[in-house]
Structures are given as C-alpha cells and as structure tokens.
Write a protein that holds these residues in place. Structure first.
Motif, mmCIF file in Angstrom:
data_model
loop_
_atom_site.group_PDB
_atom_site.id
_atom_site.type_symbol
_atom_site.label_atom_id
_atom_site.label_comp_id
_atom_site.label_asym_id
_atom_site.label_seq_id
_atom_site.Cartn_x
_atom_site.Cartn_y
_atom_site.Cartn_z
ATOM 1 N N ALA A 1 -83.609 -9.507 46.237
ATOM 2 C CA ALA A 1 -84.364 -10.572 46.969
ATOM 3 C C ALA A 1 -83.472 -11.409 47.943
ATOM 4 N N VAL A 2 -82.136 -11.367 47.814
ATOM 5 C CA VAL A 2 -81.430 -12.301 48.720
ATOM 6 C C VAL A 2 -81.306 -11.601 49.821
ATOM 7 N N ALA A 3 -80.798 -10.243 49.787
ATOM 8 C CA ALA A 3 -80.836 -9.175 50.810
ATOM 9 C C ALA A 3 -81.821 -9.169 51.651
ATOM 10 N N LEU A 4 -83.211 -8.947 51.029
ATOM 11 C CA LEU A 4 -84.420 -8.665 51.777
ATOM 12 C C LEU A 4 -84.564 -10.322 52.698
ATOM 13 N N GLU A 5 -84.348 -11.470 52.028
ATOM 14 C CA GLU A 5 -84.466 -12.624 52.598
ATOM 15 C C GLU A 5 -83.471 -12.493 54.077
ATOM 16 N N ARG A 6 -82.343 -12.175 54.023
ATOM 17 C CA ARG A 6 -81.118 -12.042 54.899
ATOM 18 C C ARG A 6 -81.635 -11.053 56.067
ATOM 19 N N VAL A 7 -82.292 -9.724 55.714
ATOM 20 C CA VAL A 7 -82.927 -8.962 56.747
ATOM 21 C C VAL A 7 -84.139 -9.720 57.371
ATOM 22 N N SER A 8 -84.987 -10.339 56.435
ATOM 23 C CA SER A 8 -86.128 -11.257 57.271
ATOM 24 C C SER A 8 -85.480 -12.108 58.301
ATOM 25 N N GLN A 9 -84.563 -12.807 57.839
ATOM 26 C CA GLN A 9 -83.963 -13.926 59.119
ATOM 27 C C GLN A 9 -83.491 -13.299 60.263
#
Length: 183
Positions: free
Chosen positions: A111-119
C-alpha cells in the motif's frame, strides 16, 4: 487551405485503421504478381520503418529495456526525444513515461509503494500542465499522456500489469500535490 494538425493526425489514424481493415478482408493484394495480402504485423513493421509509427520493443517482459536506468523504456525515450523538441514538454513526457512505468513495476500488495507511485503520477500531471500551456495546452497534454500510456502498455504482459495497478488502487483516494516544477 491547410488541414489542421488534429485533422491530419485523424487522417493518419483513419488511414491505418482502413489499411488494417482492408488487410483483414483480403483487400490489400499486391499489384505485382498477385501475392497474398500483407499481415498486420508486416503493415506495422512497414509503418515503423517509415517513421509513421514509433518502433516499440515487444519483448514478453513487463519492464522492457532501460539501458541508462532512468526509469523510462529505451524505445519510449527515443520516441520522446524525437517528438518533443521543446525542453519543458520533453521533460514532462519523460516524467509521465517514468510514472507510467512505475505503475507497471510496483508491488501491487504494498500500500505504501502504491501510494508513492500514485503521487508520482499526480506530480507528472502537474508537470504536464506546466509544460503544455496556452489555449491548446490541456488537449496537447492529454494527447501526450494517452500516447505514452498506449506505448507503455504495448504488450499483453504490460497491459495486465497496468490493469493490476488500477485494480490495486481501486477505491483509494489521492490528492494532487501542488506542483510548481517538474522532477
């Protein structure tokens, strides 16, 4: 009267679709000798060789070739450098390509990596709006992003990875960060 750029681009896409339709129906026989119609792959190769379509790498891997390790596939980077001569637009296209590539490669269970990619994706959108300004800016920005997305997802494996990213992000909420410069 000279046709508009959009009209000319539409003619190119229409010509490609028409050519592929003729080939599929057997209507593109070679005039000399009555040889069988060219395959869609042969048509694509001819269009790539002529420069009408970018030459894309189609290896059965999600990541593709990135010799310089900058996060953008080499074939897409070559296309960007040929098409976008304005430095700001080139930088925005590269940032968009990098963000899209990250979507393919991110761990879909983190989830943290997914949010980083989204940003990173939202920062790319902000960069696009800075680079493509003026009355046609939003249209040009959208067209560039769609073109880079299509190039990024040009194989079954890559498209499946992109769809898996979107499924993993489904239902999540992100906010666009304030962007006053490109990465």
């Amino acid at each position: 009267m000279k046709p508009s750029r959009k009209f000319a681009k539409g003619l190119g896409v229409s010509a490609l679709i028409g050519t592929l339709a003729l080939i599929g129906c057997g209507g593109d026989k070679r005039a000399e000798g009555g040889d069988a119609a060219r395959t869609p792959q042969q048509v694509i190769e001819q269009l790539e060789a002529s420069g009408e379509l970018p030459k894309l790498e189609r290896l059965p891997s999600v990541e593709g070739m990135d010799a310089n390790g900058n996060g953008v596939r080499d074939d897409i980077e070559t296309h960007i450098h040929r098409k976008y001569t304005d430095p700001a637009q080139r930088k925005a296209a590269m940032q968009t390509a990098r963000a899209l590539q990250q979507m393919l490669l991110v761990d879909k269970n983190d989830a943290v990596a997914l949010e980083r990619v989204s940003q990173a994706s939202w920062r790319a959108v902000g960069c696009e709006s800075l680079a493509f300004s003026g009355p046609e800016g939003s249209t040009q920005s959208w067209e560039m992003a769609q073109e880079i997305k299509a190039m990024t997802t040009n194989t079954k494996e890559r498209l499946q990875a992109f769809l898996a990213y979107n499924a993993a992000r489904s239902g999540s909420v992100s906010s666009m960060p304030k962007v006053d410069s490109c990465d």
